[in-house]
Design a protein around this motif. Sequence first.
Motif, PDB file in Angstrom:
ATOM      1  N   SER A   1       1.091 -15.540   1.961  1.00 54.74           N
ATOM      2  CA  SER A   1       2.298 -15.038   2.175  1.00 54.74           C
ATOM      3  C   SER A   1       3.288 -14.882   1.059  1.00 54.74           C
ATOM      4  O   SER A   1       3.901 -13.972   0.681  1.00 54.74           O
ATOM      5  N   ALA A   2       3.396 -15.990   0.498  1.00 58.19           N
ATOM      6  CA  ALA A   2       4.350 -16.123  -0.552  1.00 58.19           C
ATOM      7  C   ALA A   2       3.765 -15.252  -1.866  1.00 58.19           C
ATOM      8  O   ALA A   2       4.667 -14.479  -2.629  1.00 58.19           O
ATOM      9  N   VAL A   3       2.534 -15.247  -2.150  1.00 60.46           N
ATOM     10  CA  VAL A   3       2.181 -14.490  -3.232  1.00 60.46           C
ATOM     11  C   VAL A   3       2.276 -12.857  -2.832  1.00 60.46           C
ATOM     12  O   VAL A   3       2.686 -12.062  -3.838  1.00 60.46           O
ATOM     13  N   LEU A   4       1.823 -12.513  -1.666  1.00 60.63           N
ATOM     14  CA  LEU A   4       2.115 -11.155  -1.336  1.00 60.63           C
ATOM     15  C   LEU A   4       3.689 -10.687  -1.209  1.00 60.63           C
ATOM     16  O   LEU A   4       3.875  -9.631  -1.857  1.00 60.63           O
ATOM     17  N   LEU A   5       4.476 -11.576  -0.881  1.00 62.79           N
ATOM     18  CA  LEU A   5       5.831 -11.326  -1.048  1.00 62.79           C
ATOM     19  C   LEU A   5       6.439 -11.144  -2.454  1.00 62.79           C
ATOM     20  O   LEU A   5       7.182 -10.167  -2.677  1.00 62.79           O
ATOM     21  N   VAL A   6       5.723 -11.709  -3.555  1.00 62.57           N
ATOM     22  CA  VAL A   6       6.170 -11.711  -4.930  1.00 62.57           C
ATOM     23  C   VAL A   6       5.652 -10.275  -5.475  1.00 62.57           C
ATOM     24  O   VAL A   6       6.349  -9.690  -6.014  1.00 62.57           O
ATOM     25  N   VAL A   7       4.182  -9.959  -4.992  1.00 62.42           N
ATOM     26  CA  VAL A   7       3.781  -8.669  -5.168  1.00 62.42           C
ATOM     27  C   VAL A   7       4.484  -7.477  -4.895  1.00 62.42           C
ATOM     28  O   VAL A   7       4.924  -6.558  -5.601  1.00 62.42           O
ATOM     29  N   PHE A   8       5.110  -7.601  -3.583  1.00 68.19           N
ATOM     30  CA  PHE A   8       5.772  -6.426  -2.878  1.00 68.19           C
ATOM     31  C   PHE A   8       7.181  -6.304  -3.630  1.00 68.19           C
ATOM     32  O   PHE A   8       7.524  -5.403  -3.945  1.00 68.19           O
TER      33      PHE A   8
ATOM     34  N   SER B   1       0.814  -1.270  -0.106  1.00 65.01           N
ATOM     35  CA  SER B   1       0.053   0.095  -0.049  1.00 65.01           C
ATOM     36  C   SER B   1       0.882   1.208   0.106  1.00 65.01           C
ATOM     37  O   SER B   1       0.495   2.224  -0.647  1.00 65.01           O
ATOM     38  N   VAL B   2       1.915   1.222   0.598  1.00 62.78           N
ATOM     39  CA  VAL B   2       2.879   2.561   0.673  1.00 62.78           C
ATOM     40  C   VAL B   2       3.452   2.566  -0.712  1.00 62.78           C
ATOM     41  O   VAL B   2       3.388   3.623  -1.120  1.00 62.78           O
ATOM     42  N   ILE B   3       3.799   1.524  -1.377  1.00 59.51           N
ATOM     43  CA  ILE B   3       4.422   1.767  -2.807  1.00 59.51           C
ATOM     44  C   ILE B   3       3.321   2.460  -3.523  1.00 59.51           C
ATOM     45  O   ILE B   3       3.563   3.320  -4.377  1.00 59.51           O
ATOM     46  N   ALA B   4       1.874   1.771  -3.301  1.00 59.26           N
ATOM     47  CA  ALA B   4       0.979   2.647  -4.276  1.00 59.26           C
ATOM     48  C   ALA B   4       0.704   3.830  -3.859  1.00 59.26           C
ATOM     49  O   ALA B   4       0.392   4.605  -4.691  1.00 59.26           O
ATOM     50  N   PHE B   5       0.727   4.245  -2.597  1.00 60.40           N
ATOM     51  CA  PHE B   5       0.322   5.594  -2.167  1.00 60.40           C
ATOM     52  C   PHE B   5       1.595   6.735  -2.743  1.00 60.40           C
ATOM     53  O   PHE B   5       1.398   7.576  -3.350  1.00 60.40           O
ATOM     54  N   THR B   6       2.807   6.090  -2.808  1.00 63.66           N
ATOM     55  CA  THR B   6       3.896   6.895  -3.015  1.00 63.66           C
ATOM     56  C   THR B   6       3.769   7.213  -4.739  1.00 63.66           C
ATOM     57  O   THR B   6       4.274   8.182  -5.077  1.00 63.66           O
ATOM     58  N   LEU B   7       3.359   6.196  -5.565  1.00 59.46           N
ATOM     59  CA  LEU B   7       3.250   6.468  -6.716  1.00 59.46           C
ATOM     60  C   LEU B   7       1.983   7.222  -7.353  1.00 59.46           C
ATOM     61  O   LEU B   7       1.876   7.930  -8.404  1.00 59.46           O
TER      62      LEU B   7
ATOM     63  N   LEU C   1       2.395  10.518  -2.675  1.00 62.19           N
ATOM     64  CA  LEU C   1       2.785  10.937  -1.381  1.00 62.19           C
ATOM     65  C   LEU C   1       3.879  10.487  -1.106  1.00 62.19           C
ATOM     66  O   LEU C   1       4.537   9.568  -1.415  1.00 62.19           O
ATOM     67  N   GLU C   2       4.473  11.397  -0.114  1.00 62.79           N
ATOM     68  CA  GLU C   2       5.665  10.925   0.680  1.00 62.79           C
ATOM     69  C   GLU C   2       5.612   9.640   1.339  1.00 62.79           C
ATOM     70  O   GLU C   2       4.681   9.246   2.005  1.00 62.79           O
ATOM     71  N   LYS C   3       6.967   8.981   1.375  1.00 60.79           N
ATOM     72  CA  LYS C   3       6.852   7.539   1.932  1.00 60.79           C
ATOM     73  C   LYS C   3       6.553   7.521   3.103  1.00 60.79           C
ATOM     74  O   LYS C   3       5.675   6.699   3.809  1.00 60.79           O
TER      75      LYS C   3
ATOM     76  N   MET D   1      10.485  -1.129 -13.204  1.00 59.49           N
ATOM     77  CA  MET D   1       9.401  -1.134 -14.294  1.00 59.49           C
ATOM     78  C   MET D   1       7.839  -0.998 -14.048  1.00 59.49           C
ATOM     79  O   MET D   1       7.153  -0.558 -14.626  1.00 59.49           O
ATOM     80  N   THR D   2       7.677  -1.774 -12.913  1.00 61.50           N
ATOM     81  CA  THR D   2       6.174  -1.862 -12.217  1.00 61.50           C
ATOM     82  C   THR D   2       5.834  -0.487 -11.893  1.00 61.50           C
ATOM     83  O   THR D   2       4.668  -0.252 -12.134  1.00 61.50           O
ATOM     84  N   LYS D   3       6.739   0.112 -10.934  1.00 58.72           N
ATOM     85  CA  LYS D   3       6.485   1.473 -10.626  1.00 58.72           C
ATOM     86  C   LYS D   3       6.087   2.506 -11.833  1.00 58.72           C
ATOM     87  O   LYS D   3       5.216   3.115 -11.667  1.00 58.72           O
ATOM     88  N   LYS D   4       7.009   2.343 -12.864  1.00 62.52           N
ATOM     89  CA  LYS D   4       6.608   3.116 -14.103  1.00 62.52           C
ATOM     90  C   LYS D   4       5.278   2.798 -14.834  1.00 62.52           C
ATOM     91  O   LYS D   4       4.197   3.856 -15.086  1.00 62.52           O
ATOM     92  N   LEU D   5       4.808   1.581 -15.079  1.00 68.10           N
ATOM     93  CA  LEU D   5       3.375   1.227 -15.378  1.00 68.10           C
ATOM     94  C   LEU D   5       2.511   1.518 -14.323  1.00 68.10           C
ATOM     95  O   LEU D   5       1.431   1.937 -14.945  1.00 68.10           O
ATOM     96  N   LEU D   6       2.663   1.303 -13.169  1.00 72.33           N
ATOM     97  CA  LEU D   6       1.466   1.848 -12.320  1.00 72.33           C
ATOM     98  C   LEU D   6       1.437   3.222 -12.237  1.00 72.33           C
ATOM     99  O   LEU D   6       0.224   3.827 -12.154  1.00 72.33           O
ATOM    100  N   GLN D   7       2.226   4.223 -12.211  1.00 70.61           N
ATOM    101  CA  GLN D   7       2.418   5.678 -12.459  1.00 70.61           C
ATOM    102  C   GLN D   7       1.604   5.959 -13.510  1.00 70.61           C
ATOM    103  O   GLN D   7       0.798   7.073 -13.591  1.00 70.61           O
ATOM    104  N   HIS D   8       1.848   5.407 -14.709  1.00 71.95           N
ATOM    105  CA  HIS D   8       1.073   5.730 -16.041  1.00 71.95           C
ATOM    106  C   HIS D   8      -0.394   5.608 -15.954  1.00 71.95           C
ATOM    107  O   HIS D   8      -0.962   6.359 -16.349  1.00 71.95           O
ATOM    108  N   ARG D   9      -0.698   4.291 -15.373  1.00 71.00           N
ATOM    109  CA  ARG D   9      -1.939   3.872 -15.075  1.00 71.00           C
ATOM    110  C   ARG D   9      -2.875   4.944 -14.048  1.00 71.00           C
ATOM    111  O   ARG D   9      -3.816   5.189 -14.230  1.00 71.00           O
TER     112      ARG D   9
END
Length: 225
Positions: free
Chosen positions: A100-107, A20-26, A29-31, A114-122
């Motif tokens: 837990s493993a799935v969330l760790l992969v998502v994190f 969620s922090v990653i999503a908010f910062t994109l 918001l400041e971290k 690359m993921t941050k750039k794609l999410l920022q564009h979205r």
Amino acid sequence: MGFIFIILYFLIVALVIEISVIAFTLTGLEKEVARYQAISMLTSTGFTTDESQLIPDHPIRRRISMFLILFGAFSLAVIISAITNILSDDLRLNKLMIISAVLLVVFILGKTPMTKKLLQHRFEYEMKKNLDISELPIKEALFLEEDDIVTDVAIEENSRLDGKKVKEVFKEGRDVNLLFIKRGEMNIRKELAGEIIQAGDKLYLYGNRQVIEDLTNETESDDPH
């Protein structure tokens, strides 16, 4: 087994917060702010700061916050249930480990450029599609650079600005803009250039932080008290 379940579930909670922090910062918001607000929403505590207004006024952050609030309520019920049944063998540890493993992969993916750039564009696309600038909090609508602020300055008696025309104080080229003057119950916005500043006025300013601080210090330095 029960303790392993609780540890794994806390790991899930921690990963949800960090994702969620990653999503908010994109979304801008400041971290530090993002992490505080994420924890506040997930635990339903402390979500009362001025920064909290940055969440509901933003469509993407609002969706993230809805998930966090619901997940937090669900997590509380799960943890209470786990503690109540801590001696039970039917804790579905295998499924919890998979989650837990799935969330760790998502994190981990969320931390990649690359993921941050794609999410920022979205997110930018969603912002343009769903949000008019008039709906943005004033800080986000006007803070174009890191050193830009919106603030107010009260004019005291014997202030250097008392009795001066606005155009004499806010000269062209100075990195500060007068948005309006609050005089009693009246907000003065029209024809500001020719307006005379009076003691008791409150000036609402937008511009460079240092320039505004210098202006404030000049105002206070002429006060003999």
